[in-house]
Scaffold this motif. Structure first.
Motif, short mmCIF file in Angstrom:
data_model
loop_
_atom_site.label_atom_id
_atom_site.label_comp_id
_atom_site.label_asym_id
_atom_site.label_seq_id
_atom_site.Cartn_x
_atom_site.Cartn_y
_atom_site.Cartn_z
N GLN A 164 0.83 -1.21 0.00
CA GLN A 164 0.00 0.00 0.00
C GLN A 164 0.87 1.26 0.00
O GLN A 164 0.61 2.21 -0.74
CB GLN A 164 -0.92 0.00 1.22
N VAL A 165 1.90 1.27 0.84
CA VAL A 165 2.80 2.42 0.92
C VAL A 165 3.53 2.62 -0.41
O VAL A 165 3.68 3.75 -0.89
CB VAL A 165 3.81 2.24 2.08
N VAL A 166 3.98 1.51 -1.02
CA VAL A 166 4.66 1.58 -2.31
C VAL A 166 3.76 2.21 -3.37
O VAL A 166 4.16 3.12 -4.10
CB VAL A 166 5.12 0.18 -2.76
N THR A 167 2.53 1.74 -3.44
CA THR A 167 1.59 2.25 -4.44
C THR A 167 1.32 3.74 -4.24
O THR A 167 1.31 4.53 -5.19
CB THR A 167 0.27 1.47 -4.37
N GLU A 168 1.13 4.15 -2.99
CA GLU A 168 0.85 5.56 -2.70
C GLU A 168 2.05 6.44 -3.04
O GLU A 168 1.89 7.51 -3.64
CB GLU A 168 0.49 5.72 -1.22
N ALA A 169 3.23 6.00 -2.66
CA ALA A 169 4.43 6.82 -2.89
C ALA A 169 4.71 6.98 -4.38
O ALA A 169 5.00 8.08 -4.86
CB ALA A 169 5.64 6.20 -2.18
N LEU A 170 4.59 5.88 -5.13
CA LEU A 170 4.84 5.96 -6.57
C LEU A 170 3.76 6.75 -7.28
O LEU A 170 4.02 7.45 -8.27
CB LEU A 170 4.97 4.56 -7.16
N GLY A 171 2.54 6.67 -6.78
CA GLY A 171 1.47 7.47 -7.35
C GLY A 171 1.71 8.96 -7.18
O GLY A 171 1.45 9.75 -8.10
N ALA A 182 3.62 5.39 -10.99
CA ALA A 182 2.80 4.21 -10.71
C ALA A 182 2.75 3.25 -11.89
O ALA A 182 2.60 2.04 -11.70
CB ALA A 182 1.38 4.64 -10.33
N ASP A 183 2.91 3.78 -13.11
CA ASP A 183 2.85 2.91 -14.29
C ASP A 183 4.19 2.26 -14.61
O ASP A 183 4.31 1.55 -15.60
CB ASP A 183 2.38 3.72 -15.50
N ARG A 184 5.20 2.48 -13.76
CA ARG A 184 6.53 1.91 -14.00
C ARG A 184 6.97 0.99 -12.86
O ARG A 184 8.17 0.73 -12.70
CB ARG A 184 7.55 3.03 -14.17
N MET A 185 6.03 0.48 -12.10
CA MET A 185 6.35 -0.27 -10.89
C MET A 185 7.24 -1.48 -11.15
O MET A 185 8.12 -1.80 -10.36
CB MET A 185 5.07 -0.72 -10.18
N GLU A 186 7.02 -2.16 -12.27
CA GLU A 186 7.75 -3.39 -12.55
C GLU A 186 9.02 -3.16 -13.37
O GLU A 186 9.79 -4.09 -13.62
CB GLU A 186 6.84 -4.38 -13.29
N GLN A 187 9.23 -1.93 -13.78
CA GLN A 187 10.42 -1.61 -14.58
C GLN A 187 11.67 -1.61 -13.71
O GLN A 187 11.63 -1.19 -12.55
CB GLN A 187 10.24 -0.23 -15.23
N ASN A 188 12.77 -2.10 -14.24
CA ASN A 188 14.03 -2.04 -13.50
C ASN A 188 14.45 -0.59 -13.32
O ASN A 188 14.38 0.21 -14.26
CB ASN A 188 15.14 -2.80 -14.24
N ALA A 189 14.91 -0.25 -12.14
CA ALA A 189 15.30 1.13 -11.86
C ALA A 189 16.41 1.61 -12.79
O ALA A 189 16.46 2.79 -13.16
CB ALA A 189 15.72 1.27 -10.40
#
Length: 235
Positions: free
Chosen positions: A114-121, A126-133
């Motif tokens: 939940q925290v990850v989703t909120e912070a990336l949003g 949020a649309d790059r969550m699975e992309q390698n940094a």
């Protein structure tokens, strides 16, 4: 009471004085900009605030507590988050995994996602969550760093050159992000982009040769002759 303050803060490196006897007070809820020429001591100063650089003398206080000798991870636990001038993301991990590492310092279990989703949003990733940094642009890596800071729910978020590498359109989004974050956290912004500084900061501290040259509102700083001379008229 100030959220963060210093008294007589100094740092010497082999005879070179990088920061010299700085008194500094940052009230809760403020967006403070720290500016100055290259080599003025800005990054050394904030590194002492965060515990990454040991101070030579002086005191650092956070919420009325002396944190001068606390290690960096203990300061993070108190609510002080710092994003670096050079990106410090883990390139071989996904965007979400980077933020999850930061989140786990504060929450456990299902709360991490939940925290990850909120912070990336909040930072627009949020649309790059699975992309390698490592595959992110430099500017997006900077935004990922901010998300990692936000995952720690900081009371003070210190951003070191956050707009470096951002496109003009991304800088506009960044300014909107900072205004939003200021509703819930105090922000210390080390920044060379004077348009960003003048638009965002409630108050500005100017360092030069490791000392406070001037402090004031953006209007005060823009009109300050000493700042203009030290900063080559770019303010």
């Amino acid at each position: 009471m100030s959220l963060l303050s210093t008294r007589g803060l100094s740092k010497h490196f082999a005879g070179l004085t990088a920061v010299n006897d700085v008194d500094f007070d940052l009230p809760e809820g403020q967006i403070r900009a720290l500016i100055g020429p290259n080599g003025a001591g800005k990054t050394t100063f904030v590194s002492m605030l965060c515990g990454r650089v040991e101070l030579s003398s002086g005191v650092v206080m956070f919420e009325g507590r002396d944190i001068s000798v606390l290690p960096a991870h203990k300061r993070i636990g108190l609510g002080l988050a710092y994003t670096f001038q050079i990106t410090s993301v883990f390139g071989n991990l996904s965007v979400a995994e980077n933020v999850a590492l930061a989140a786990r310092r504060r929450v456990k279990g299902a709360m991490v996602a939940q925290v990850v989703t909120e912070a990336l949003g909040k930072v627009g990733l949020a649309d790059r969550m699975e992309q390698n940094a490592a595959d992110l642009s430099y500017g997006h890596q900077r935004l990922l760093e901010i998300a990692m800071g936000l995952a720690q729910a900081p009371k003070l978020l210190i951003l070191d050159e956050p707009t470096q590498g951002l496109a003009d359109s991304e800088i506009s989004d960044f300014k909107a992000l900072i205004r939003d974050l200021a509703n819930s956290t105090t922000i210390l912004l080390i920044e060379h982009n004077m348009n960003v500084v003048m638009e965002l900061a409630d108050f500005i501290t100017v360092l030069d040769f490791g000392q406070v040259l001037a402090e004031g509102t953006p209007q005060d700083i823009r009109a300050n002759a000493a700042v203009q001379a030290a900063y080559l008229g770019t303010v």
